[in-house]
Design a protein around this motif. Structure first.
Motif, PDB file in Angstrom:
ATOM      1  N   MET B  52     -34.128 -26.586  -6.162  1.00  0.00           N
ATOM      2  CA  MET B  52     -33.577 -26.094  -4.896  1.00  0.00           C
ATOM      3  C   MET B  52     -32.577 -27.109  -4.326  1.00  0.00           C
ATOM      4  O   MET B  52     -31.532 -26.726  -3.790  1.00  0.00           O
ATOM      5  N   ILE B  55     -29.278 -26.885  -6.278  1.00  0.00           N
ATOM      6  CA  ILE B  55     -28.476 -25.695  -5.936  1.00  0.00           C
ATOM      7  C   ILE B  55     -27.790 -25.905  -4.594  1.00  0.00           C
ATOM      8  O   ILE B  55     -26.608 -25.598  -4.426  1.00  0.00           O
ATOM      9  N   ALA B  56     -28.546 -26.444  -3.630  1.00  0.00           N
ATOM     10  CA  ALA B  56     -27.971 -26.664  -2.304  1.00  0.00           C
ATOM     11  C   ALA B  56     -26.766 -27.598  -2.412  1.00  0.00           C
ATOM     12  O   ALA B  56     -25.754 -27.422  -1.731  1.00  0.00           O
ATOM     13  N   ARG B  60     -23.705 -23.059  -4.777  1.00  0.00           N
ATOM     14  CA  ARG B  60     -23.354 -21.856  -5.546  1.00  0.00           C
ATOM     15  C   ARG B  60     -24.178 -20.677  -5.051  1.00  0.00           C
ATOM     16  O   ARG B  60     -25.369 -20.800  -4.789  1.00  0.00           O
ATOM     17  N   ASN B  61     -23.539 -19.506  -4.909  1.00  0.00           N
ATOM     18  CA  ASN B  61     -24.212 -18.319  -4.386  1.00  0.00           C
ATOM     19  C   ASN B  61     -24.859 -17.473  -5.462  1.00  0.00           C
ATOM     20  O   ASN B  61     -25.617 -16.568  -5.179  1.00  0.00           O
ATOM     21  N   ILE B  63     -26.772 -18.370  -8.094  1.00  0.00           N
ATOM     22  CA  ILE B  63     -27.927 -18.878  -8.831  1.00  0.00           C
ATOM     23  C   ILE B  63     -29.186 -18.516  -8.046  1.00  0.00           C
ATOM     24  O   ILE B  63     -29.269 -18.780  -6.849  1.00  0.00           O
TER      25      ILE B  63
END
Lengths: 620, 127
Positions: B52, B55-56, B60-61, B63
């Motif tokens: 997490m 990704i933050a 990216r939108n 994943i």
């Protein structure tokens, strides 16, 4: 940590809130916090999901798992199993009535699978209280297009070509209505929305206003631009508190964002929108009565012409559209009229939302392409009749509509085909009735409603509906006369031709359509004093067929007036003097051993029933 | 909210894209962290947190991250599976905070499976 990995779309429509959404939400929050998942799993309250019978319901994304009948007690297990360990929790999933396997994914559940969502495109996907979420789903893009790149004529042409017809009941072409109003010169015009949904059992408009209020507002802005109106009202009944709250919130947000008010999106177009609360009179759903009500006068219709497009609210040119109609406008503007016509039939384009209720397994809100057979809605989406009973009729169009019997179930649902049966599509109320329904009683129920709601202005409606109701009451009480059927038919036609507004012009429809398909029930009520469904208490005698009775004692225990005698292994008997004809024993018996006979029956029941059955066969 | 212009509508749509990728589908990478009792005991929670965070960081939108139950290989927990669109999923075993971050950089962002940590390719998917 900013990344959210899962969204729990918890339904907060009126139905689910009543079944406990608020408590379930609190429990979910508490449990997610306990497991340290609060930041990565987000709870979103949505508008009505449509599957109201099994609420509270929740869809979990990205897995698209659907949960129903959530309870506070089940929440800890659900959170641990699904949200922590990733094992979708079977116990709360949908199950088909006859098969016991759980269906996890929403898209595989028959109730959802056959639906095509246009009006309800945002249902369960957005938080209706956040304008940003509506915008994220292409919201207000159509307003931007209509205000910057289209002339009023182009807007009207697109809507006209789409074939969109008013979803309030009459099915008038929306584009044509707009065109009439646009051609009347006036400095002041009004764009109005009819949210006065009043048919018993109908809740399509409420759901749209609750789940997607901005879609209604967007349709109104585009309509206002098309006809040249700068002011508008949404007329909604005060009995819809949640819809009113969300509409108010949506209007405030849109005004703040410059999507309502002066100079919308810097295009120079002004449109001010307000809400007017109705007091819940059925007649105020009629357009001229609705306008009088907004003016602060008593809600009563007036003769047309002049039509509202010429002289409407405060005698200014006005257009009144239904909630569901307006919610379809923005996708039509964005995708074009051809896209809209890709579903439905030539004369009935697009989709229609129905409120499916009554004796079906899956009660709720369904949106289907026009032209699909009634049978698909009732059996595939609705999951068939409850408790395996037999279908008797489906009532369409509320108090203005009629009943459709079994042999017509394969007709396509279009404005024309439904009218040909004597019913109407109406606003979309669809009440399914099983074999235990008395059709005379059904007609009486709707007449009670219209007689009560008649505003009293014109005599045919005020007096006529009352006389119809009195005659129907007499028939159900065993006081029917030989001449009643002819009088009912005559009077009905008179009321239809002479009433002032739609209320009176359609009020006799339930009588005429039940007479058309179920005349034999009227006849047996009048001639034989026999309500075969066992509903009218004065017209029944209940009798236990001792050959079929298993002496299980179920009816004996259920009887409220202790009128049944018997013991183990001794077939039960009804003492007629004590029986109050409540039908409880009939509904309780698992062995189908209880028979319904005419009032005051004497003689051999077996012989009588055999003779009637043979007679019915001959008639066929 | 300030007054909007036509261009602002598009900006809002972009901003909420991640939310709607979750709800409407259209993601290109799915990372599954196996969180059965054995996985959690072996530290799957930290693996999830690491994913997490990564990704933050890259913002990216497209994943998404989900959990799933015990994969049946309790001795090699924590396990995670990476599915790139149109490619067979790759399951990684014996993960640590550093390993999963490396996998994230190389496989998720770079498109190249990290063979040294991979257990198997082409496993079953979850619903």
């Amino acid at each position: 940590m900013e990344k959210v990995r899962s969204h729990l779309m918890l339904c907060a429509g009126t139905g689910c809130v009543a079944s406990g959404t608020t408590k379930v939400k609190a429990a979910l929050e508490e449990e997610l916090a306990k497991k340290g998942l609060s930041e990565e799993i987000k709870i979103v309250l949505t508008g009505c999901n449509g599957y109201c019978a099994e609420g509270p319901v929740m869809a979990v994304y990205p897995e698209e798992v659907f949960y129903q009948k959530l309870t506070v007690e089940e929440v800890p297990k659900l959170v641990e199993e699904h949200f922590l360990k990733g094992r979708p929790y079977q116990k709360l999933m949908f199950r088909e009535p006859e098969k016991k396997t759980a269906i996890p994914a929403m898209k595989d559940i028959p109730f959802f699978k056959h639906q095509v969502l246009r009006v309800l495109r945002n249902k369960g996907l957005i938080d209706p209280e956040k304008i940003e979420e509506y915008i994220a789903r292409d919201g207000y893009q159509a307003v931007a297009k209509a205000l910057t790149a289209m002339t009023p004529e182009e807007i009207i042409k697109t809507v006209k070509d789409s074939g969109l017809r008013g979803r309030g009941g009459a099915g008038f072409l929306t584009g044509l209505k707009w065109e009439f109003a646009s051609k009347v010169p006036s400095a002041v015009k009004f764009m109005l929305c009819n949210g006065d949904e009043g048919d018993p059992g109908a809740f399509m408009d409420r759901s749209v206003m609750e789940a997607d209020p901005h879609s209604v507002i967007e349709g109104m802005i585009i309509g206002a631009k098309a006809i040249g109106a700068n002011y508008g009202y949404i007329y909604v009944r005060a009995e819809y508190p949640l819809a009113v709250k969300r509409l108010r919130m949506a209007i405030d947000q849109a005004t703040e964002a410059g999507l309502l008010g002066k100079n919308i999106l810097d295009t120079g177009f002004d449109f001010e929108l307000d809400i007017y609360l109705g007091a819940g009179a059925f007649v105020c759903g009629e357009e001229t009565a609705l306008m009088r009500s907004i003016e602060g006068k008593r809600g009563m219709p007036r003769p047309r012409p002049p039509f509202p497009a010429v002289k409407g609210l405060w005698d200014k040119p006005s257009v009144l559209n239904n909630v569901e109609t307006l919610a379809q406008i923005s996708p039509i503007i964005l995708n074009g009229s051809e896209w809209y016509r890709s579903l439905g039939t030539e004369k009935s384009a697009g989709t229609k939302v129905f409120a499916l209720t009554g004796a079906v397994n899956n009660v709720g809100l369904v949106e289907v392409p026009m032209g699909i057979p009634l049978r698909t809605i009732i059996y595939d989406i609705g999951g068939g009749i409850k408790k395996g009973k037999k279908f008797k009729a489906v009532q369409l169009g509320g108090p203005s509509g009629g009943c459709i019997p079994e042999h017509l179930l394969d007709i396509p649902v279009t404005y024309e085909d439904i009218v040909a049966t004597g019913a109407i599509v109406g606003s979309g109320g669809m009440v399914v009735m099983d074999e235990g329904t008395c059709m005379v009683g059904t007609a009486k129920f709707f007449l009670e409603f219209t007689a009560d709601e008649s505003c009293g202005k014109c005599t045919p409606c005020r007096v006529g509906t009352k006389i119809l109701l009195d005659m129907l009451t007499d028939i159900t009480e065993g006081k029917g006369k030989e001449s009643d059927i002819a009088t009912l038919e005559d009077l009905s036609r008179d009321i239809i031709t002479t009433s002032l507004c739609g209320l009176g012009q359609t009020a006799p429809n339930p009588v005429l359509s039940t007479l058309r398909y179920f005349k034999h029930e009227y006849e047996s009520h009048i001639h034989q004093k026999w309500c075969k469904a066992g509903v009218c208490r004065n017209l029944t005698t209940f009798w236990i067929d001792e050959k079929l009775c298993k002496a299980c004692g179920a009816c004996l225990r259920a009887c409220p007036s202790k009128a049944i005698v018997g013991e183990k292994k001794v077939p039960h008997k009804i003492i007629q003097e004590l029986c109050v004809n409540c039908r409880t024993c009939f509904d309780t018996c698992k062995f189908n051993s209880i028979r319904i006979l005419p009032a005051g029956f004497e003689g051999d029941p077996n012989e009588f029933l055999a003779k009637t059955a043979a007679g019915a066969k001959e008639e066929k | 909210m300030p007054r909007l212009t036509v261009a602002d509508l598009q900006k809002i749509k972009e901003k909420y894209k991640a939310d709607f990728t979750l709800r409407e589908g259209g993601y290109t990478v799915k990372i599954i962290v196996h969180m059965g009792t054995c996985g959690i005991a072996a530290g799957a929670r930290n693996i999830m947190t690491a994913v997490m965070e990564e990704i933050a960081k890259v913002n990216r939108n497209d994943i998404i991250v989900t959990t799933s139950g015990c994969a049946g290989l309790c001795a090699k927990e924590p396990l995670a599976t990476v599915e790139l669109a149109n490619q067979p999923p790759v399951r990684y075993s014996d993960l640590t905070d550093e390993k999963i971050r490396e996998i994230f950089r190389e496989h998720v962002l770079g498109g190249k499976p990290v063979e040294k940590y991979a257990l198997v390719t082409g496993c079953e998917t979850t619903y």
